[in-house]
Design a protein around this motif. Sequence first.
Motif: not given
Length: 443
Positions: A358-374
């Motif tokens: 439920e928490i993971a689903t709720a994060t959809e559209g919650l955050l935008e960032t330019d932090i690279p995955n690595p």
Amino acid sequence: MRKPGQVVGWVALSVLFPGVAHLRAGWRRTGASVLAIYLSGVAVVITVAVVSGADLAGRLIGRLGLVAVMSGTLGVAWFVLVVHSYVVLRPGRLSVRAQVVSGALTGVLAVGAALPFGLTAHYAAVSQRTIDGLFKSSGEVPAPGAPFGGRERVNILLLGGDLAGNRVGVRTDSINVASVDVHTGHTVMFGLPRNLEGVRFPQGSPMYNHFPFGFRLPSGPEGAREDLLFSVWEYADQHPEVFGGRTGMGPQTLKETVGEILGLRIDWYTLVNIGGFAKIIDAIGGLELTVDQNVVYGRRQEGLIPAGTRRLTGEQALWFARSRTFSDDYARMRRQKCVFAALLDQAEPATVLTRFTEIATATEGLLETDIPNPMLEHLVPLAAKAKKSGVTSIQFVPPMISTATPDWGLIRTTAARAITGGTGGHGPARPPKIAEGCAPVEP
């Protein structure tokens, strides 16, 4: 072995110590090998966990797909091993009734042994999908041994965007910078008011060339101001001609602007949809706060959050954080910090695990960032250091500064002193002040 209790007992023991049932059944080479591999694996995991600590968590973040595959494989292997442990004990010697009972109990044990691995694989797979959706797959690649490129501190712009459906563009209503010492984790949190006027841009930048004397625009309808700090992102996005036709320059422009104000290099930004926090709060079962004074909300004062300790729903917490009725921007800034802090404090591991999907689903559209995955595998252990070292909070609000005529030199000097502790060193952490409008919940 003629007693079903003995068969089931050895099978149950093999769940904790794989191979013991095989030893009991006379499969000495197989049993000894399985037990030796198991004990060696446990020893390695414990040693790595103790030595690496938060660094291990960071490395796992970067390899969640592999974790999911390995956990799933181990779950299947454990299931097969438990069933085989039952088979080698020759349950055929038991009565038919005893075979049915012991076989059923073995099935329960096998499923129970495999279940933790299956859940781990599920959580890892969901986490990987969530991270892939939130963070850039490319960008700055950390160098071995120097993940932060020789920087003494990393500075992350933390934004809360009021992305209401009746608004155009991105309005950054909550503007903070976390400056983290990469060695000690000591963090200084700088808060800037959304209504700063006449903000300056770095010399030579497109916005400086367009606004050499500061960000000033004619007032909008009914005297609305569209040239305050919170509208820099939106202005840059809406005017690509300022940037030679380049589009989507809002994030970079705001990073440069905030960096110019504080005298810092902003490395990355994160933009959180404040409205999306309601979904997160509902997903963890609400948020408990001690509200120290009534908070009225709504244009027609249609809502009230009474003073006192209470559990707020996502919608109530959102109104608590956003309301400016009988209040102002500065009180709202403090309440938003209170909600964010409470969310971090109350999102306990047990709650996160039980409501993970439920928490993971709720994060959809919650955050935008330019932090690279690595970079995640290095930022996770840094966050653990920061949590231990504490946070120094600096809010650039009246009476310290005037939002209409800010003393830019004072802001920069204060920021520099906060980072060095006033002595040129890293400086000790000071406990943050309790936010106005709420207080910590008594344990």
